[in-house]
Design an enzyme around this catalytic site. Structure first.
Site, short mmCIF file in Angstrom:
data_model
loop_
_atom_site.label_atom_id
_atom_site.label_comp_id
_atom_site.label_asym_id
_atom_site.label_seq_id
_atom_site.Cartn_x
_atom_site.Cartn_y
_atom_site.Cartn_z
CG HIS A 1 -6.28 -0.59 4.29
ND1 HIS A 1 -5.39 0.18 4.14
CD2 HIS A 1 -7.36 0.47 4.05
CE1 HIS A 1 -5.56 1.54 3.82
NE2 HIS A 1 -6.93 1.19 3.90
CG HIS B 1 -11.67 2.27 4.83
ND1 HIS B 1 -11.90 3.52 4.28
CD2 HIS B 1 -10.46 1.84 4.63
CE1 HIS B 1 -10.62 3.64 3.53
NE2 HIS B 1 -9.79 2.67 3.83
CG ASN C 1 -8.14 4.98 6.18
OD1 ASN C 1 -7.87 3.86 5.66
ND2 ASN C 1 -7.98 6.28 5.56
NE ARG D 1 -1.55 6.08 0.03
CZ ARG D 1 -2.55 5.26 -0.38
NH1 ARG D 1 -3.49 5.91 -1.14
NH2 ARG D 1 -2.46 4.17 0.30
CG ASP D 2 -5.93 5.32 2.36
OD1 ASP D 2 -6.51 5.69 1.17
OD2 ASP D 2 -6.50 4.53 3.15
CB CYS E 1 -15.36 6.00 2.79
SG CYS E 1 -15.39 4.70 1.69
#
Length: 303
Positions: free
Chosen positions: A206, A208, A248, A14-15, A239
């Site tokens: 979470h 990055h 990520n 997803r992300d 990003c």
């Protein structure tokens, strides 16, 4: 003191994919999710019910959810931004959703066209409807360590947004360093502040890896009680606010570090590597994961 085990939330499907320039066909997304579940990931973000014109990479999320082979004990949450998204998700039979808010006023207005207060009001209704249907809700807070528009973000604002999400019934709050500017000391201070309002057992991190700090940040908050971490297979997802950035933190890199520390994640690193490699072949590029590349090179030498 480090824990004996942690829980990883795989956000690549997803992300990760929603920030990839190339749209991956939904059968390939299904194959990725199935491979990740076979690798032992306990939570896999399977898609998002958002407007396809804004996020074309997440179109056909309903088809993905219908086609995946659900493994016992694995959760497959989807991102839901509003009531329309919730309706679409419930039609697809989901039992886990994620909602998101930002700790930056400017980011909130530019990303979802409303203020933080307005977004929280909207999400409270989504969470209430979801809970009425027995659907678990996870909350995300974006820009917890920096904003592409405002720069530094006040920790007090992060605490307020996280507390609001917890109050509306989110069982877990994921604290997202959206542009990857955080460093270990800042990450630790931010989590400690939020833990004063939301129990650390309900927090996830979470990070990055824009500046190569993600693993160090994970270690910093691991040592103060965070045991749930979001990560993305093969380092999927650039990003959008930092051109050329890696985005990520790669799941393979996290698992390699945990394995070396004797901390159980339940994830088979080789199966994970192969899952990421297959998807990267579809994308036409190598994995961003350093561990995946090193392991592949070693195998190429007969190791």
């Amino acid at each position: 003191m480090s824990p004996d085990a942690v829980r990883l939330v795989e956000v690549g499907p997803r992300d990760g994919l929603q920030n990839e320039a190339r749209v991956v066909p939904w059968p390939a997304r299904v194959a990725l999710i199935d491979a990740l579940s076979q690798a032992g990931l306990p939570v896999i973000e399977a898609g998002a019910f958002v407007a396809p014109r804004w996020v074309p990479q997440m179109a056909d999320s309903a088809a993905v959810l219908a086609a995946i082979h659900r493994r016992a004990g694995v959760r497959y949450p989807v991102l839901v931004p509003n009531l329309k998204g919730l309706k679409a998700a419930t039609s697809g039979g989901v039992d886990d959703i994620a909602v998101f808010a930002a700790a930056s006023e400017t980011f909130s207005k530019k990303n979802i066209n409303c203020s933080i207060a307005e977004s929280l009001e909207r999400l409270a209704e989504v969470a209430a409807r979801a809970k009425d249907r027995g659907i678990a809700v996870r909350g995300y807070v974006s820009c917890v360590l920096g904003c592409p528009y405002e720069g530094a973000v006040a920790i007090d604002r992060v605490v307020e947004v996280a507390a609001a999400l917890a109050a509306m019934g989110c069982h877990e709050i994921s604290l997202g360093d959206t542009i990857g500017v955080g460093t270990p000391r800042r990450a630790r201070e931010m989590v400690q502040a939020v833990a004063g309002a939301v129990p650390v057992q309900r927090l996830a991190a979470h990070f990055h890896d824009t500046y190569g700090q993600a693993l160090a940040n994970i270690l910093a908050v691991l040592e103060i009680g965070v045991t749930t971490f979001d990560c993305s297979v093969a380092g999927l997802g650039g990003c959008p606010y930092a051109p050329g950035a890696s985005g990520n933190v790669a799941t393979e890199d996290v698992v390699y570090m945990l394995d070396g520390m004797g901390i159980a994640s339940g994830v088979d690193l080789e199966k994970l590597r192969l899952a990421g490699l297959a998807l990267c072949q579809t994308l036409g590029r190598p994995p961003a994961s350093r561990a995946a590349r090193a392991l592949a090179a070693r195998k190429g030498r007969g190791g």
